[in-house]
Design a protein around this motif. Structure first.
Motif, PDB file in Angstrom:
ATOM      1  N   VAL A  47       0.825  -1.212   0.000  1.00 55.50           N
ATOM      2  CA  VAL A  47       0.000   0.000   0.000  1.00 55.50           C
ATOM      3  C   VAL A  47       0.856   1.258   0.000  1.00 55.50           C
ATOM      4  CG1 VAL A  47      -1.751   1.346   1.224  1.00 55.50           C
ATOM      5  CG2 VAL A  47      -1.923  -1.165   1.164  1.00 55.50           C
ATOM      6  N   ASP A  48       1.737   1.383   0.934  1.00 55.27           N
ATOM      7  CA  ASP A  48       2.505   2.614   1.126  1.00 55.27           C
ATOM      8  C   ASP A  48       3.262   3.002  -0.146  1.00 55.27           C
ATOM      9  OD1 ASP A  48       3.537   4.786   2.632  1.00 55.27           O
ATOM     10  OD2 ASP A  48       5.412   3.685   2.920  1.00 55.27           O
ATOM     11  N   GLY A  49       2.972   4.213  -0.656  1.00 51.92           N
ATOM     12  CA  GLY A  49       3.672   4.741  -1.815  1.00 51.92           C
ATOM     13  C   GLY A  49       3.288   4.119  -3.142  1.00 51.92           C
ATOM     14  N   ARG A  50       2.279   3.259  -3.163  1.00 55.92           N
ATOM     15  CA  ARG A  50       1.887   2.568  -4.384  1.00 55.92           C
ATOM     16  C   ARG A  50       0.543   3.072  -4.915  1.00 55.92           C
ATOM     17  NH1 ARG A  50       4.215  -2.606  -5.365  1.00 55.92           N
ATOM     18  NH2 ARG A  50       2.231  -3.352  -6.195  1.00 55.92           N
ATOM     19  N   THR A  51       0.236   2.703  -6.140  1.00 54.37           N
ATOM     20  CA  THR A  51      -1.102   2.913  -6.680  1.00 54.37           C
ATOM     21  C   THR A  51      -1.974   1.738  -6.251  1.00 54.37           C
ATOM     22  OG1 THR A  51      -0.397   4.191  -8.611  1.00 54.37           O
ATOM     23  CG2 THR A  51      -2.500   3.037  -8.782  1.00 54.37           C
ATOM     24  N   PRO A  71      -0.933   5.521   0.455  1.00 54.96           N
ATOM     25  CA  PRO A  71      -0.583   5.167  -0.918  1.00 54.96           C
ATOM     26  C   PRO A  71      -0.205   6.406  -1.721  1.00 54.96           C
ATOM     27  CG  PRO A  71      -2.948   5.318  -0.718  1.00 54.96           C
ATOM     28  CD  PRO A  71      -2.383   5.540   0.665  1.00 54.96           C
ATOM     29  N   ALA A  72       0.410   6.195  -2.896  1.00 64.67           N
ATOM     30  CA  ALA A  72       0.665   7.326  -3.788  1.00 64.67           C
ATOM     31  C   ALA A  72      -0.650   7.885  -4.301  1.00 64.67           C
ATOM     32  CB  ALA A  72       1.541   6.874  -4.951  1.00 64.67           C
ATOM     33  N   ARG A  73      -1.562   6.985  -4.638  1.00 64.48           N
ATOM     34  CA  ARG A  73      -2.896   7.373  -5.065  1.00 64.48           C
ATOM     35  C   ARG A  73      -3.794   6.149  -5.005  1.00 64.48           C
ATOM     36  NH1 ARG A  73      -3.423   7.317 -11.643  1.00 64.48           N
ATOM     37  NH2 ARG A  73      -1.936   5.648 -12.059  1.00 64.48           N
ATOM     38  N   THR A 119      -1.443  -2.261  -6.767  1.00 66.13           N
ATOM     39  CA  THR A 119      -2.106  -3.253  -5.926  1.00 66.13           C
ATOM     40  C   THR A 119      -3.602  -3.145  -6.147  1.00 66.13           C
ATOM     41  OG1 THR A 119      -0.393  -3.127  -4.213  1.00 66.13           O
ATOM     42  CG2 THR A 119      -2.539  -4.000  -3.549  1.00 66.13           C
ATOM     43  N   VAL A 120      -4.248  -4.269  -6.403  1.00 63.99           N
ATOM     44  CA  VAL A 120      -5.706  -4.302  -6.494  1.00 63.99           C
ATOM     45  C   VAL A 120      -6.272  -4.819  -5.179  1.00 63.99           C
ATOM     46  CG1 VAL A 120      -7.624  -5.643  -7.474  1.00 63.99           C
ATOM     47  CG2 VAL A 120      -6.057  -4.453  -8.987  1.00 63.99           C
ATOM     48  N   VAL A 121      -7.305  -4.133  -4.684  1.00 69.53           N
ATOM     49  CA  VAL A 121      -8.111  -4.639  -3.566  1.00 69.53           C
ATOM     50  C   VAL A 121      -9.543  -4.706  -4.065  1.00 69.53           C
ATOM     51  CG1 VAL A 121      -6.614  -3.779  -1.721  1.00 69.53           C
ATOM     52  CG2 VAL A 121      -8.392  -2.287  -2.631  1.00 69.53           C
TER      53      VAL A 121
END
Length: 207
Positions: A47-51, A71-73, A119-121
């Motif tokens: 999560v941290d810093g990621r899309t 996250p980045a966004r 990352t997909v949630v």
């Protein structure tokens, strides 16, 4: 990192569907389950810093949980315009600092192209409604195209299917755990005020 419990508490203000559509299997993800999924993703550095992309975002529970974890966004993709309007209102309620982009579109044919690691949630339809069989398969296919890791909620008993699908797409299930999913009565065919159903959550690494 804030605790899983504090994340669930913050998500308690997220409103659900005003006019849920049974055909779309619009059941809001419980705050506790969303917090559990996103907390696990954060612990694994996903999560941290990621899309982070929420496929079939509904009113934004998983997307907004991720938005509270640096996250980045975040991109919330949802077909239902009314649900997206509620998601935008929910974003204002939780006041996340990360940018959240709400996109109206079909999660099985996403109008997205993501260049960076993502990352997909997702809490995809389980395929319980007539004509919606194997609906979660199409969501997993999208996740395999868009992300290098995904977290998804499925009906209990899905492990063999999820592992086989991931392997066919060059992916691998790295973690799986059982979780209760509380559904409040919201459709005419519901006979109980609320019901807990057994679900399973999978982390998949895609190549």
């Amino acid at each position: 990192m804030a605790s899983k419990r504090s994340l669930a508490t913050k998500l308690g203000v997220v409103a659900g569907f005003e006019r849920p559509d049974a055909a779309l299997e619009q059941y809001p993800t419980p705050p506790e389950l969303a917090a559990h999924v996103v907390h696990l993703a954060d612990l694994h550095g996903d999560v941290d810093g990621r899309t982070v992309i929420d496929l079939g975002a509904g009113t934004g529970m998983l997307a907004l949980a991720a938005a509270l974890r640096g996250p980045a966004r975040v991109v919330g993709l949802e077909l239902d315009g009314d649900a997206l309007a509620t998601a935008r209102a929910n974003e204002r309620r939780i006041a996340a600092s990360a940018p959240v982009h709400w996109v109206r579109g079909d999660a099985t044919r996403p109008p997205l192209a993501v260049a960076e690691p993502a990352t997909v949630v997702m809490n995809p339809p389980f395929g319980a409604q007539d004509g919606n069989r194997n609906a979660d398969r199409a969501f997993l296919a999208t996740a395999s195209d868009l992300a290098d890791v995904s977290y998804s909620v499925h009906n209990a008993g899905s492990r063999e299917f999820v592992e086989a699908f991931a392997a066919d797409e060059g992916g691998e299930v790295t973690h799986a755990f059982a979780a209760e999913f509380r559904i409040d009565a919201q459709f005419d065919h519901h006979t109980d005020d609320a019901r807990d159903i057994d679900t399973e959550v999978y982390r998949i690494e895609w190549t």
